[in-house]
Design an enzyme around this catalytic site. Structure first.
Site, PDB file in Angstrom:
ATOM      1  N   ASP A 279       0.852  -1.191   0.000  1.00 19.61           N
ATOM      2  CA  ASP A 279       0.000   0.000   0.000  1.00 19.61           C
ATOM      3  C   ASP A 279       0.888   1.241   0.000  1.00 19.61           C
ATOM      4  O   ASP A 279       2.113   1.130  -0.014  1.00 19.61           O
ATOM      5  CB  ASP A 279      -0.914  -0.002   1.243  1.00 19.61           C
ATOM      6  CG  ASP A 279      -0.134   0.158   2.551  1.00 19.61           C
ATOM      7  OD1 ASP A 279       1.108   0.234   2.513  1.00 19.61           O
ATOM      8  OD2 ASP A 279      -0.769   0.209   3.612  1.00 19.61           O
TER       9      ASP A 279
ATOM     10  N   ASP B   3       1.345   4.688   2.326  1.00 16.10           N
ATOM     11  CA  ASP B   3       0.927   5.275   3.597  1.00 16.10           C
ATOM     12  C   ASP B   3       1.259   6.765   3.642  1.00 16.10           C
ATOM     13  O   ASP B   3       2.370   7.168   3.285  1.00 16.10           O
ATOM     14  CB  ASP B   3       1.664   4.573   4.754  1.00 16.10           C
ATOM     15  CG  ASP B   3       1.501   3.061   4.708  1.00 16.10           C
ATOM     16  OD1 ASP B   3       0.411   2.575   5.019  1.00 16.10           O
ATOM     17  OD2 ASP B   3       2.483   2.364   4.348  1.00 16.10           O
TER      18      ASP B   3
ATOM     19  N   ASP C 190      -3.377   4.314   2.718  1.00 21.32           N
ATOM     20  CA  ASP C 190      -3.758   4.638   4.094  1.00 21.32           C
ATOM     21  C   ASP C 190      -3.475   6.106   4.349  1.00 21.32           C
ATOM     22  O   ASP C 190      -2.358   6.573   4.108  1.00 21.32           O
ATOM     23  CB  ASP C 190      -2.939   3.816   5.109  1.00 21.32           C
ATOM     24  CG  ASP C 190      -3.387   2.360   5.177  1.00 21.32           C
ATOM     25  OD1 ASP C 190      -4.452   2.031   4.626  1.00 21.32           O
ATOM     26  OD2 ASP C 190      -2.663   1.561   5.806  1.00 21.32           O
TER      27      ASP C 190
HETATM   28  N1  DCT Z   1       2.603  -0.177  11.744  1.00 25.65           N
HETATM   29  C1  DCT Z   1       2.816  -0.609  13.038  1.00 25.65           C
HETATM   30  N2  DCT Z   1       1.943  -1.445  13.622  1.00 25.65           N
HETATM   31  C2  DCT Z   1       0.854  -1.891  12.940  1.00 25.65           C
HETATM   32  C3  DCT Z   1       0.634  -1.467  11.625  1.00 25.65           C
HETATM   33  C4  DCT Z   1       1.531  -0.611  11.041  1.00 25.65           C
HETATM   34  O1  DCT Z   1       3.781  -0.210  13.664  1.00 25.65           O
HETATM   35  N3  DCT Z   1       0.026  -2.745  13.542  1.00 25.65           N
HETATM   36  C5  DCT Z   1       3.561   0.724  11.130  1.00 25.65           C
HETATM   37  C6  DCT Z   1       4.766   0.013  10.624  1.00 25.65           C
HETATM   38  C7  DCT Z   1       4.826   0.290   9.170  1.00 25.65           C
HETATM   39  C8  DCT Z   1       3.761   1.334   8.913  1.00 25.65           C
HETATM   40  O2  DCT Z   1       2.959   1.400  10.059  1.00 25.65           O
HETATM   41  C9  DCT Z   1       2.974   1.045   7.693  1.00 25.65           C
HETATM   42  O3  DCT Z   1       2.438  -0.257   7.753  1.00 25.65           O
HETATM   43  P1  DCT Z   1       2.390  -1.187   6.481  1.00 25.65           P
HETATM   44  O4  DCT Z   1       1.888  -0.444   5.314  1.00 25.65           O
HETATM   45  O5  DCT Z   1       1.644  -2.425   6.872  1.00 25.65           O
HETATM   46  O6  DCT Z   1       3.925  -1.618   6.292  1.00 25.65           O
HETATM   47  P2  DCT Z   1       5.037  -1.130   5.281  1.00 25.65           P
HETATM   48  O7  DCT Z   1       6.295  -1.139   6.036  1.00 25.65           O
HETATM   49  O8  DCT Z   1       4.620   0.140   4.632  1.00 25.65           O
HETATM   50  O9  DCT Z   1       5.128  -2.304   4.230  1.00 25.65           O
HETATM   51  P3  DCT Z   1       4.244  -2.551   2.907  1.00 25.65           P
HETATM   52  O10 DCT Z   1       5.198  -2.407   1.784  1.00 25.65           O
HETATM   53  O11 DCT Z   1       3.769  -3.959   3.029  1.00 25.65           O
HETATM   54  O12 DCT Z   1       3.133  -1.585   2.843  1.00 25.65           O
HETATM   55 MG    MG Z   2       2.834   0.366   3.610  1.00 26.88          MG
END
Ligand code: DCT
Ligand code: MG
Length: 423
Positions: free
Chosen positions: A252, A254, A347
């Site tokens: 995603d 963010d 997000d």
């Molecule tokens: N995060 C966290 N705890 C959670 C969910 C998210 O600390 N329960 C933090 C860590 C990374 C950030 O928010 C964004 O989450 P993701 O989008 O799930 O991870 P990402 O590192 O951006 O990896 P991806 O490439 O899969 O999006």
């Molecule tokens: Mg992410």
């Protein structure tokens, strides 16, 4: 980087040693440039190291004291650990799950490839079960335990079902128990009551499964910024998550939004969402209002989610602005050609300006890095850190911070750049 036959003659230096040396045009004294977490007997300095120092060579047990870039020299081990960790997680077996995640995180940090089990000596989290897997992979090229998991029907089905946006562990298990094995079976089963989220997840499954590229993330960034600033010109829109850490793909995109010097932030998300909805760009959205209460202490739960107002979105991203490097090779069918958009997960998180640094740190990840930051704060500093604040339990007060650097300083940690947080 080469595998090192005799690691004991080397030690780990921070990349800043290289830049400092380039600045003055000669190698500078490496003494000040040891990698965070201390000396490890393997790295890029040609300086011999005192044997007595090797006995104390320490790689920190905390990811927030290690600089972990995306250069992973041990993917064959870390991929295997990830499969095992995931399998334990699916089975609710948190202890071994965490053990393999921690071990993977340490190996991601190493600037050389493990070629024999002895190379792991002195590294944290190298328990026997971890070493056994490493040994198997070194000897046979693969671990039979990992292969068994990958071939397990239950694991494969649960992985498949949870790959649908909106489908969690519970639903997956239910579907598995009902005898369902494929997404076609899920789609055609009339007895299933799918949530709105799951229907959207199935409808856009192919698009969401093909990861978001850096180009798409950049294009989404421009678009999100433009939309937010249309309603709130002074708003800050910051790319967080994996793309902020330098990843070139993500599941995603963010974003963190804040509005300096105003209470406007509560409105802006609603305005943007309404605007997109009118343009037909929201394939799915779930707007969650803030549940933050000022009087509550930072949460003690290491994996607890935060209380910010946020919106989980499937956005219709028009391809117009995206540059297709490989379009000459791919011969798209007439139907494919007509679809000039891609569904991507976005997000949006809105933080009050005073909490911006904490929100940014928390949403930049990686998950393992965040876990270890919180664990470090609790166990080493008697402080509680979450996405909203930092609380010092000894002094009984909240420590303010306007930047991530200030939070690291409060914790007595060297600053770790976002691209060094790929733990
Ligand atoms: N995060 C966290 N705890 C959670 C969910 C998210 O600390 N329960 C933090 C860590 C990374 C950030 O928010 C964004 O989450 P993701 O989008 O799930 O991870 P990402 O590192 O951006 O990896 P991806 O490439 O899969 O999006
Ligand atoms: Mg992410």
């Amino acid at each position: 980087m080469h595998n090192m036959e005799d690691c004991s003659r080397f030690r780990l230096l921070d990349i800043s040693w290289l830049t400092a040396s380039m600045e003055v045009g000669r190698p500078v004294d490496p003494e000040k440039y040891h990698l965070v977490g201390g000396k490890h007997p393997a790295a890029s300095s040609s300086q011999p190291v005192d044997a007595s120092a090797l006995g104390t060579a320490i790689v920190s047990q905390y990811a927030c004291q290690r600089r972990t870039t995306l250069n992973n020299y041990n993917t064959k081990f870390t991929d295997a650990f990830e499969v095992l960790a995931e399998n334990y997680e699916l089975r609710g077996n948190d202890g071994p799950c965490l053990a393999f995640r921690r071990a993977a995180s340490v190996l991601k940090f190493l600037p050389f490839t493990i070629v024999r089990v002895n190379d792991t000596e002195g590294l944290p989290w190298m328990r026997d079960q971890v070493k056994t897997i490493i040994e198997d992979i070194i000897e046979d090229g693969e671990s039979s335990r990992v292969t068994a998991v990958l071939n397990n029907e239950n694991y494969r089905s649960i992985k498949l079902f949870t790959s649908v946006f909106g489908v969690g562990l519970k639903t997956s298990e239910k579907w598995y128990r009902m005898g369902l094995r494929t997404l076609e079976e899920v789609k055609s089963n009339k007895d299933l009551k799918l949530t709105r989220m799951q229907r959207a997840g199935l409808l856009h499954y192919e698009d969401l499964l093909s990861y978001v590229s850096k180009e798409e993330a950049d294009s989404a960034s421009l678009f999100v910024k433009e939309s937010v600033q249309k309603f709130s010109p002074s708003a800050l829109v910051t790319l967080t998550g994996g793309f902020r850490r330098g990843k070139t793909t993500g599941h995603d995109v963010d974003f963190l939004i804040t509005v300096p010097g105003s209470r406007q932030e509560e409105e802006v998300l609603h305005l943007v969402i309404d605007f997109w909805k009118k343009q037909g760009l929201l394939l799915y959205y779930d707007l969650i209002e803030s549940t933050f209460e000022k009087t509550k202490l930072p949460s003690r739960k290491v994996d607890a989610f935060d209380h910010f107002q946020k919106c989980f979105i499937i956005l219709k991203l028009h391809k117009g602005k995206v540059d297709h490097g490989s379009s000459i090779i791919s011969v798209a069918s007439a139907e494919e050609e007509k679809k000039d958009w891609k569904a991507i997960r976005v997000d949006l998180v809105v933080s009050p300006f005073e909490q911006y640094a904490f929100a940014l740190l928390g949403w930049s990840g990686s998950r393992q890095f965040e876990r270890d930051l919180r664990r470090y704060a609790t166990h080493e500093k008697k402080m509680v850190l979450d996405n909203h604040a930092l609380y010092d339990k000894t002094k009984k007060l909240f420590l303010n911070a306007a930047s991530e650097e200030e939070i690291f300083a409060h914790l007595g940690l060297d600053y770790i750049e976002p691209w060094e947080r790929n733990a």
